[in-house]
Design a protein around this motif. Structure first.
Motif, PDB file in Angstrom:
ATOM      1  N   VAL A   1       7.211  22.600  -4.833  1.00 27.40           N
ATOM      2  CA  VAL A   1       6.200  21.555  -4.952  1.00 27.40           C
ATOM      3  C   VAL A   1       5.970  21.208  -6.426  1.00 27.40           C
ATOM      4  O   VAL A   1       5.547  22.053  -7.207  1.00 27.40           O
ATOM      5  N   PRO A   2       6.286  19.973  -6.813  1.00 26.52           N
ATOM      6  CA  PRO A   2       6.085  19.575  -8.210  1.00 26.52           C
ATOM      7  C   PRO A   2       4.593  19.581  -8.553  1.00 26.52           C
ATOM      8  O   PRO A   2       3.752  19.387  -7.679  1.00 26.52           O
ATOM      9  N   GLY A   3       4.293  19.839  -9.807  1.00 26.56           N
ATOM     10  CA  GLY A   3       2.900  19.843 -10.232  1.00 26.56           C
ATOM     11  C   GLY A   3       2.224  21.189 -10.006  1.00 26.56           C
ATOM     12  O   GLY A   3       1.186  21.471 -10.585  1.00 26.56           O
ATOM     13  N   LEU A   4       2.837  22.037  -9.179  1.00 26.02           N
ATOM     14  CA  LEU A   4       2.307  23.379  -8.976  1.00 26.02           C
ATOM     15  C   LEU A   4       3.100  24.356  -9.837  1.00 26.02           C
ATOM     16  O   LEU A   4       4.301  24.162 -10.047  1.00 26.02           O
TER      17      LEU A   4
ATOM     18  N   ARG B   1       9.751  32.096  -2.118  1.00 29.33           N
ATOM     19  CA  ARG B   1       8.560  31.607  -1.433  1.00 29.33           C
ATOM     20  C   ARG B   1       8.656  31.823   0.083  1.00 29.33           C
ATOM     21  O   ARG B   1       7.668  32.114   0.750  1.00 29.33           O
ATOM     22  N   ALA B   2       9.891  31.670   0.602  1.00 26.00           N
ATOM     23  CA  ALA B   2      10.072  31.896   2.036  1.00 26.00           C
ATOM     24  C   ALA B   2      10.035  33.381   2.371  1.00 26.00           C
ATOM     25  O   ALA B   2       9.728  33.767   3.483  1.00 26.00           O
TER      26      ALA B   2
ATOM     27  N   GLU C   1       1.798  29.441  -8.150  1.00 30.88           N
ATOM     28  CA  GLU C   1       1.126  28.719  -7.063  1.00 30.88           C
ATOM     29  C   GLU C   1       2.091  28.433  -5.919  1.00 30.88           C
ATOM     30  O   GLU C   1       1.717  28.489  -4.748  1.00 30.88           O
TER      31      GLU C   1
ATOM     32  N   ARG D   1       2.300  31.612  -4.070  1.00 28.90           N
ATOM     33  CA  ARG D   1       1.054  31.850  -3.333  1.00 28.90           C
ATOM     34  C   ARG D   1       1.039  31.010  -2.058  1.00 28.90           C
ATOM     35  O   ARG D   1       0.536  31.412  -1.026  1.00 28.90           O
ATOM     36  N   LEU D   2       1.625  29.805  -2.165  1.00 29.47           N
ATOM     37  CA  LEU D   2       1.685  28.903  -1.017  1.00 29.47           C
ATOM     38  C   LEU D   2       2.468  29.546   0.134  1.00 29.47           C
ATOM     39  O   LEU D   2       2.195  29.284   1.302  1.00 29.47           O
ATOM     40  N   GLY D   3       3.434  30.402  -0.229  1.00 28.78           N
ATOM     41  CA  GLY D   3       4.197  31.091   0.800  1.00 28.78           C
ATOM     42  C   GLY D   3       3.390  32.165   1.515  1.00 28.78           C
ATOM     43  O   GLY D   3       3.773  32.659   2.563  1.00 28.78           O
TER      44      GLY D   3
ATOM     45  N   VAL E   1      -0.303  31.921   1.837  1.00 31.05           N
ATOM     46  CA  VAL E   1      -1.597  31.489   2.406  1.00 31.05           C
ATOM     47  C   VAL E   1      -1.531  31.202   3.899  1.00 31.05           C
ATOM     48  O   VAL E   1      -2.515  31.407   4.613  1.00 31.05           O
ATOM     49  N   GLY E   2      -0.390  30.749   4.384  1.00 33.25           N
ATOM     50  CA  GLY E   2      -0.310  30.436   5.805  1.00 33.25           C
ATOM     51  C   GLY E   2       0.092  31.630   6.643  1.00 33.25           C
ATOM     52  O   GLY E   2       0.140  31.565   7.857  1.00 33.25           O
TER      53      GLY E   2
END
Lengths: 305, 234
Positions: free
Chosen positions: B88-91, B147-148, B95, B98-100, B102-103
């Motif tokens: 994700v650009p901008g992250l 991330r995965a 982050e 972390r996105l990997g 949170v869900g």
């Protein structure tokens, strides 16, 4: 007529630094309302790619819900907490049952739907509360003026600036420091990847729509003592909010803040120096920005493709 | 672990997958090869739930997931790294990682997760606070894989991970896949780099025009240059 303006301008040229500052502060206070409305609009557009044409009617609804709470308990602070909650929840119900079935069908379906939704809200308010409008005074604890050293400034407008600042900081912390905020930021860039990573985006959209609508409702309440409460109070707001969103860049929250203040200040100064140009000035500003930056000040490429 | 039966998929009017049968056992590395447009990516996307119209059965870990929404498939332990490394650009890198998490129901603390990532992906450790889109293509791909992995999936599907990446980093990436294999991670890999993919995998499927046309052990296919020529030569 025009020489009258020139006269005002000449008077303006001679105004002192404190008058300039006063206009600047007035502009920021005016801009604070624009910022709140445009933030919600931008948040919803940036994530859900929905141009919410009902936004200004939720603004109006916020003022009415506020007046209703005030009528019941007579406490402005309670209205300040109650309005975003009530209006935000109404917004979430609309998202869940009206807008959600339209996801993935292109940008024009939700646009038409929210346009119709706005008309329905307007008519319901007219039917329930009458077409005449209702009085809404400045809360006593916030009326009067404060001495800022160089000039006296209406206490309520100072409060407007303060509360908008608090909301901005709160929203920023929410977006930058919480997991939910992280999901929202990522989702605005790449919806699919957020789903792949196990996040139920429909829940996120629901919350985002609710937050955006809550901001519109809150802005309506805050504008009530200045603009008055009547069914059509949202009509100019839609235009103003779109100007702000376009100047700031569609979907950019930072852009909404900067452009909201910029438009507020522009309108404030032109009302003082060229009153006839006050309404037109924001469109001139928009035209000027678009000539040099077609995507607005902070717009991203490809958002509308 | 994963069993696909009579999978059909459509994009608009075009019938892309025309009855795909495929299975991946726990701990196996399975690769899918074939020309561009053969339906490999569509197969992976269908398994993840990203294709609008599908028909057929997708069994994962005993559940029929073919009607489940994407996030539920993730919850069952299915991970997917799409092609063109979708960081994700901008992250920042951190982050994105972390996105990997949170869900996922994996409540590993972020600090622990980062320590583990640092062991496997030393390159990412140095760049945690850097904006992810400023990294090279290979590093972005490593990030997408990391991330995965942070949610500790049961099966990871990789779609052309080596595409458009410097040769040095491709070596590094396949070393990583070998380590993942040694750790017992189940992998379904789509790869254009046929020789490398076959040397890594246990079994392989060859796809052509929306169908599985051949299935064998990776070693046998690696030796069979005739079939490689027929289905994979450009």
């Amino acid at each position: 007529m025009w020489f009258h303006s020139i006269g005002l301008l000449l008077r303006g040229v001679r105004v002192t630094f404190d008058l300039f500052l006063l206009q600047l502060f007035t502009g920021v206070a005016l801009g604070a309302i624009y910022v709140l409305v445009a933030l919600g609009l931008s948040l919803i557009f940036g994530l859900l790619t929905i141009v919410n044409f009902a936004h200004s009617q939720f603004f109006m609804l916020g003022a009415y819900v506020g007046a209703f709470i005030m009528g019941f308990v007579g406490n402005f602070w309670l209205a300040l907490v109650g309005v975003p909650i009530v209006v935000g929840l109404i917004g979430m119900v609309c998202e869940r049952f009206l807008i959600r079935p339209l996801y993935g069908r292109g940008i024009d379906y939700p646009l038409l739907l929210t346009f119709g939704l706005g008309l329905i809200i307007l008519e319901i308010v007219r039917m329930l509360a009458g077409t005449a409008g209702i009085p809404f005074g400045t809360p006593p604890s916030l009326s009067g003026a404060v001495d800022l050293g160089v000039f006296f400034f209406p206490k309520y407008r100072l409060f407007l600036i303060g509360i908008t600042a608090v909301i901005l900081v709160g929203l920023w912390l929410f977006l930058e420091r919480t997991s939910y905020g992280l999901i929202i930021r990522a989702g605005a860039r790449d919806q699919e990847i957020v789903q792949i990573l196990g996040i139920d985006v429909s829940k996120v959209w629901l919350v985002v729509f609710g937050v955006g609508i809550a901001l519109a409702g809150l802005a309506g309440l805050l504008a009530a003592p200045i603009r008055g409460v009547f069914p059509e109070m949202g009509v100019p707001v839609l235009v103003e909010a779109f100007v702000v969103t376009v100047v700031g860049g569609m979907g950019s929250l930072f852009g909404a803040v900067v452009a909201g203040l910029l438009v507020g200040i522009t309108v404030s100064f032109t009302s003082f120096y060229f009153p006839q140009m006050a309404t037109l000035s924001m469109f001139l500003l928009m035209a000027l920005v678009l000539i040099f930056r077609p995507r607005g000040l902070f717009g991203r490429a490809g958002l509308l493709d | 672990m994963l069993k696909i039966e009579q999978l059909n998929a459509w994009y608009g009017r075009s019938h892309i997958l025309q009855g795909v049968n495929l299975k991946v056992e726990a701990g196996e590395v399975v690769c899918m090869i074939g020309r561009n447009g053969a339906g490999k990516t569509t197969t992976l996307r269908s398994v993840m739930g990203l294709v609008g119209r599908i028909d057929g059965q997708v069994l994962f870990d005993g559940h029929d997931i073919s009607k489940e929404p994407v996030h539920r498939r993730f919850a069952y332990g299915l991970a997917y790294v799409p092609e063109e490394r979708r960081i994700v650009p901008g992250l920042s890198v951190q982050e994105n990682l972390r996105l990997g998490l949170v869900g996922s129901t994996n409540r590993t603390r972020e600090a622990e997760m980062i320590d583990r990532i640092a062991e496997t992906f030393p390159r990412l450790r140095e760049r945690l606070s850097q904006s992810a889109d400023t990294m090279s293509g290979g590093e972005q791909q490593m990030l997408a894989i990391a991330r995965a992995m942070v949610s500790e999936p049961k099966l990871i599907m990789l779609d052309e991970p080596s595409e458009g990446i410097m040769p040095v980093l491709i070596d590094e990436m396949f070393e990583l896949f070998n380590r993942m294999k040694a750790d017992g991670i189940t992998i379904l890999l789509v790869e254009q780099n046929v020789e490398r993919a076959l040397s890594l995998a246990d079994r392989a499927y060859i796809m052509d025009q929306g169908l599985i046309v051949h299935e064998d052990t990776a070693a046998a296919l690696l030796a069979d240059t005739e079939i490689q020529e027929r289905y994979c030569a450009v």
